[in-house]
Design a protein around this motif. Structure first.
Motif, PDB file in Angstrom:
ATOM      1  N   GLY A  83     -14.735  -3.670  -6.600  1.00 29.65           N
ATOM      2  CA  GLY A  83     -15.546  -4.448  -5.645  1.00 29.65           C
ATOM      3  C   GLY A  83     -14.378  -5.492  -5.054  1.00 29.65           C
ATOM      4  O   GLY A  83     -13.497  -5.710  -5.302  1.00 29.65           O
ATOM      5  N   LYS A  84     -15.277  -6.283  -4.264  1.00 24.98           N
ATOM      6  CA  LYS A  84     -14.649  -7.262  -3.435  1.00 24.98           C
ATOM      7  C   LYS A  84     -15.410  -8.539  -3.164  1.00 24.98           C
ATOM      8  O   LYS A  84     -16.648  -8.274  -2.774  1.00 24.98           O
ATOM      9  CB  LYS A  84     -14.219  -6.805  -2.072  1.00 24.98           C
ATOM     10  CG  LYS A  84     -13.333  -7.963  -1.322  1.00 24.98           C
ATOM     11  CD  LYS A  84     -12.422  -7.098  -0.227  1.00 24.98           C
ATOM     12  CE  LYS A  84     -11.796  -8.107   0.644  1.00 24.98           C
ATOM     13  NZ  LYS A  84     -11.056  -7.432   1.976  1.00 24.98           N
ATOM     14  N   ALA A  85     -15.074  -9.766  -3.509  1.00 24.71           N
ATOM     15  CA  ALA A  85     -15.978 -10.654  -3.438  1.00 24.71           C
ATOM     16  C   ALA A  85     -15.626 -11.707  -2.005  1.00 24.71           C
ATOM     17  O   ALA A  85     -14.552 -11.645  -1.712  1.00 24.71           O
ATOM     18  CB  ALA A  85     -15.786 -11.832  -4.283  1.00 24.71           C
ATOM     19  N   LEU A  86     -16.624 -12.190  -1.494  1.00 21.16           N
ATOM     20  CA  LEU A  86     -16.305 -13.154  -0.299  1.00 21.16           C
ATOM     21  C   LEU A  86     -16.954 -14.572  -0.891  1.00 21.16           C
ATOM     22  O   LEU A  86     -17.812 -14.652  -1.343  1.00 21.16           O
ATOM     23  CB  LEU A  86     -17.114 -12.799   0.909  1.00 21.16           C
ATOM     24  CG  LEU A  86     -16.883 -13.600   2.162  1.00 21.16           C
ATOM     25  CD1 LEU A  86     -17.630 -13.030   3.377  1.00 21.16           C
ATOM     26  CD2 LEU A  86     -17.148 -14.934   2.093  1.00 21.16           C
ATOM     27  N   ASP A 102      -9.032 -14.280  -9.791  1.00 21.61           N
ATOM     28  CA  ASP A 102      -7.777 -14.145  -9.826  1.00 21.61           C
ATOM     29  C   ASP A 102      -7.567 -13.634 -11.281  1.00 21.61           C
ATOM     30  O   ASP A 102      -6.823 -12.898 -11.602  1.00 21.61           O
ATOM     31  CB  ASP A 102      -6.777 -15.441  -9.900  1.00 21.61           C
ATOM     32  CG  ASP A 102      -6.820 -15.961  -8.294  1.00 21.61           C
ATOM     33  OD1 ASP A 102      -6.618 -14.925  -7.396  1.00 21.61           O
ATOM     34  OD2 ASP A 102      -6.648 -17.125  -7.887  1.00 21.61           O
ATOM     35  N   TYR A 103      -7.964 -14.468 -12.438  1.00 23.84           N
ATOM     36  CA  TYR A 103      -7.710 -14.027 -13.714  1.00 23.84           C
ATOM     37  C   TYR A 103      -8.228 -12.708 -13.924  1.00 23.84           C
ATOM     38  O   TYR A 103      -7.900 -12.116 -14.866  1.00 23.84           O
ATOM     39  CB  TYR A 103      -8.756 -15.133 -14.378  1.00 23.84           C
ATOM     40  CG  TYR A 103      -7.969 -16.202 -15.235  1.00 23.84           C
ATOM     41  CD1 TYR A 103      -7.655 -17.303 -14.291  1.00 23.84           C
ATOM     42  CD2 TYR A 103      -7.208 -16.447 -16.186  1.00 23.84           C
ATOM     43  CE1 TYR A 103      -6.910 -18.584 -14.487  1.00 23.84           C
ATOM     44  CE2 TYR A 103      -6.488 -17.475 -16.561  1.00 23.84           C
ATOM     45  CZ  TYR A 103      -6.331 -18.501 -15.892  1.00 23.84           C
ATOM     46  OH  TYR A 103      -5.605 -19.787 -16.356  1.00 23.84           O
ATOM     47  N   TYR A 104      -9.505 -12.550 -13.421  1.00 20.03           N
ATOM     48  CA  TYR A 104     -10.186 -11.123 -13.618  1.00 20.03           C
ATOM     49  C   TYR A 104      -9.591 -10.003 -12.695  1.00 20.03           C
ATOM     50  O   TYR A 104      -9.985  -8.756 -12.738  1.00 20.03           O
ATOM     51  CB  TYR A 104     -11.717 -10.908 -13.588  1.00 20.03           C
ATOM     52  CG  TYR A 104     -12.346 -11.663 -14.978  1.00 20.03           C
ATOM     53  CD1 TYR A 104     -12.332 -13.124 -15.042  1.00 20.03           C
ATOM     54  CD2 TYR A 104     -12.840 -10.833 -15.692  1.00 20.03           C
ATOM     55  CE1 TYR A 104     -12.840 -13.561 -15.967  1.00 20.03           C
ATOM     56  CE2 TYR A 104     -13.490 -11.316 -16.993  1.00 20.03           C
ATOM     57  CZ  TYR A 104     -13.426 -12.909 -17.164  1.00 20.03           C
ATOM     58  OH  TYR A 104     -13.841 -13.412 -18.320  1.00 20.03           O
ATOM     59  N   ARG A 105      -8.582 -10.337 -11.977  1.00 24.36           N
ATOM     60  CA  ARG A 105      -8.050  -9.267 -10.758  1.00 24.36           C
ATOM     61  C   ARG A 105      -9.001  -8.549 -10.032  1.00 24.36           C
ATOM     62  O   ARG A 105      -9.072  -7.556  -9.816  1.00 24.36           O
ATOM     63  CB  ARG A 105      -7.157  -8.330 -11.578  1.00 24.36           C
ATOM     64  CG  ARG A 105      -6.000  -9.109 -12.440  1.00 24.36           C
ATOM     65  CD  ARG A 105      -5.272  -7.743 -12.942  1.00 24.36           C
ATOM     66  NE  ARG A 105      -4.195  -8.342 -14.016  1.00 24.36           N
ATOM     67  CZ  ARG A 105      -3.362  -9.261 -14.107  1.00 24.36           C
ATOM     68  NH1 ARG A 105      -2.802  -9.777 -12.924  1.00 24.36           N
ATOM     69  NH2 ARG A 105      -2.626  -9.738 -15.141  1.00 24.36           N
ATOM     70  N   ARG A 106      -9.817  -9.525  -9.604  1.00 24.73           N
ATOM     71  CA  ARG A 106     -11.125  -9.126  -8.764  1.00 24.73           C
ATOM     72  C   ARG A 106     -10.503  -9.356  -7.295  1.00 24.73           C
ATOM     73  O   ARG A 106     -10.112 -10.689  -7.091  1.00 24.73           O
ATOM     74  CB  ARG A 106     -12.359  -9.603  -8.935  1.00 24.73           C
ATOM     75  CG  ARG A 106     -12.957  -9.290 -10.155  1.00 24.73           C
ATOM     76  CD  ARG A 106     -13.204  -7.827 -10.582  1.00 24.73           C
ATOM     77  NE  ARG A 106     -13.883  -7.457 -11.660  1.00 24.73           N
ATOM     78  CZ  ARG A 106     -13.324  -6.958 -12.625  1.00 24.73           C
ATOM     79  NH1 ARG A 106     -12.104  -6.519 -12.759  1.00 24.73           N
ATOM     80  NH2 ARG A 106     -14.041  -6.536 -13.550  1.00 24.73           N
ATOM     81  N   ASP A 107     -10.592  -8.373  -6.462  1.00 20.04           N
ATOM     82  CA  ASP A 107     -10.086  -8.701  -5.022  1.00 20.04           C
ATOM     83  C   ASP A 107     -11.206  -9.915  -4.467  1.00 20.04           C
ATOM     84  O   ASP A 107     -12.436  -9.591  -4.668  1.00 20.04           O
ATOM     85  CB  ASP A 107     -10.139  -7.222  -4.147  1.00 20.04           C
ATOM     86  CG  ASP A 107      -9.502  -7.564  -2.796  1.00 20.04           C
ATOM     87  OD1 ASP A 107      -8.683  -8.475  -2.587  1.00 20.04           O
ATOM     88  OD2 ASP A 107      -9.515  -6.403  -2.121  1.00 20.04           O
ATOM     89  N   ASP A 133     -15.502  -3.471   2.877  1.00 20.13           N
ATOM     90  CA  ASP A 133     -15.237  -3.414   1.520  1.00 20.13           C
ATOM     91  C   ASP A 133     -15.710  -4.694   0.604  1.00 20.13           C
ATOM     92  O   ASP A 133     -15.966  -4.430  -0.576  1.00 20.13           O
ATOM     93  CB  ASP A 133     -13.697  -3.532   1.270  1.00 20.13           C
ATOM     94  CG  ASP A 133     -13.144  -2.214   2.077  1.00 20.13           C
ATOM     95  OD1 ASP A 133     -13.662  -1.275   1.961  1.00 20.13           O
ATOM     96  OD2 ASP A 133     -11.744  -2.577   2.107  1.00 20.13           O
ATOM     97  N   ILE A 134     -16.347  -5.541   1.226  1.00 23.66           N
ATOM     98  CA  ILE A 134     -16.942  -6.639   0.581  1.00 23.66           C
ATOM     99  C   ILE A 134     -18.223  -6.139   0.103  1.00 23.66           C
ATOM    100  O   ILE A 134     -19.304  -5.883   0.596  1.00 23.66           O
ATOM    101  CB  ILE A 134     -17.310  -7.898   1.213  1.00 23.66           C
ATOM    102  CG1 ILE A 134     -16.004  -8.450   1.870  1.00 23.66           C
ATOM    103  CG2 ILE A 134     -18.055  -9.005   0.711  1.00 23.66           C
ATOM    104  CD1 ILE A 134     -15.993  -9.651   2.997  1.00 23.66           C
TER     105      ILE A 134
END
Ligand SMILES: Cc1ncc(COP(=O)(O)O)c(C=O)c1O
Length: 377
Positions: A83-86, A102-107, A133-134
């Protein structure tokens, strides 16, 4: 609001002043399988859902720890590895969500505005249109760093229109500011026991769409902060996976009853608005200036500029107010030197006026006369 107590009034973002009856609700010991506890836990979950008008499509998953634990569990569980967060950022709590990613390595990508500027909804719409992609939008309802109210309704509508899922950090807003699932579409709302609900600290909770959460099995790389596993276990036997914060649940059950007796979100919000109005009017009369104009101010916590007077030392000011029975909070801004005074917790007009008297006496004692920053003087 007052009762016979020697505790100071906590004019902070939390933990907050609680009622005597909320404290008294904790005067027992319960085992984790105690029928009374399981029933209280079920009731609390139901009533939290009802507070967000979310009984139909959402579930409430409580989690041990402070609010950040629940925010982290929600991000780590709901956003899949691909997944990807905004993330909409205008303060420390938006930044914290980026750190969790960052810790969870989520884009993720961020849309940042200054700490005294609301989230930019037009930029949100553009970014969602440009980046397919978001998958999730993350926002903070009341950014407690400054006390600023973000445009949640417009964010929710824009996110839904773009077919993405919204995760709301409503930590310092839930229970006092409007948030109804029927009007404000969201995938998840995160809050905690010890802010506007006026319970004691010790748990966070997420109100999350059942279908979204059901699709998240195995997403979380964490054992203790796996929201899906926490939900499944609790649905199964009504119990918590790991040692439950029994006293916190009973205090919250009582706090929710008192919240309802005051008129729910509308009643609690009205008291906080009055507290905020008394505070800002009184402080401005003394010469202090607020960071935010009234139109951007949530009735939760107010940021005041640090007076330029060389005799003003925040620690000294804080200690003297503390000695008078009021705890305030340092500033957390990067844009300006400041301090904060909260309007939430079991406090009302009497306490706000007493706090103003204490501030007045304290600055007189310190010999502080120049209160407005240069630009505003
Ligand atoms: C908007 C917001 N998000 C998250 C948090 C973090 O909550 P906690 O300090 O309970 O972990 C806070 C705390 O004040 C907050 O105001």
């Amino acid at each position: 609001m007052t009762y016979d107590s020697h505790d100071p009034w906590l004019l902070t973002p939390g933990p907050l002043t609680t009622s005597l009856t909320v404290k008294e609700a904790m005067l027992h010991d319960w085992g984790s399988r105690d029928v009374a506890f399981i029933e209280a836990n079920r009731t609390v979950r139901e009533r939290l859902l009802a507070l967000a008008g979310a009984e139909r499509d959402h579930v409430c998953v409580p989690l041990q720890g402070s609010g950040t634990f629940a925010v982290e569990a929600t991000i780590g569980t709901l956003i899949p590895a691909d997944g990807k967060a905004l993330i909409l950022i205008n303060g420390a709590y938006g930044k914290r969500m980026a750190k969790i990613c960052d810790y969870y390595r989520r884009d993720y990508v961020t849309l940042e505005t200054p700490e005294d500027v609301p989230n930019d909804v037009a930029a949100l719409e553009r970014t969602l249109a440009d980046d397919p992609d978001i998958t999730h939008v993350l926002c903070v309802y009341c950014e407690t760093t400054s006390g600023l109210l973000n445009p949640l309704q417009a964010i929710a509508v824009a996110t839904e229109r773009a077919g993405r899922k919204l995760i709301i950090d409503a930590m310092s807003a839930f229970g006092a500011l409007p948030l109804e699932a029927g009007e404000t579409p969201f995938s998840a709302v995160v809050a905690s026991s010890n802010k506007c609900l006026e319970g004691v600290p010790g748990l966070g909770f997420t109100i999350v769409r059942r279908d979204d959460l059901a699709a998240c099995e195995g997403n979380s790389p964490s054992l203790a902060l796996d929201l899906h596993a926490q939900w499944k276990a609790m649905e199964g036997n009504g119990q918590w996976r790991f040692t439950p914060p029994t006293h916190v649940i009973f205090a919250l059950a009582r706090a929710i009853e008192e919240h309802a007796a005051e008129g729910g979100v509308a009643g609690c919000g009205a008291r906080y608005r009055r507290n905020c109005e008394i505070l800002t009017t009184g402080m401005r009369e003394m010469g202090f200036t607020t960071l935010l104009p009234d139109a951007l101010q949530a009735p939760i916590i107010v940021t005041f500029h640090r007076p330029p007077d060389p005799r003003f030392d925040f620690q000294d000011f804080y200690d003297r107010l503390n000695a008078r029975g009021f705890v305030i909070y340092p500033g957390k801004l990067t844009v300006a030197e400041s301090f904060r005074i909260g309007c939430i917790g079991r406090i009302g007009e009497t306490e706000m006026r007493a706090a103003l008297d204490a501030v007045r006496a304290t600055i007189a004692e310190m010999g502080v006369t120049k209160l407005a920053p240069r630009a505003a003087a």
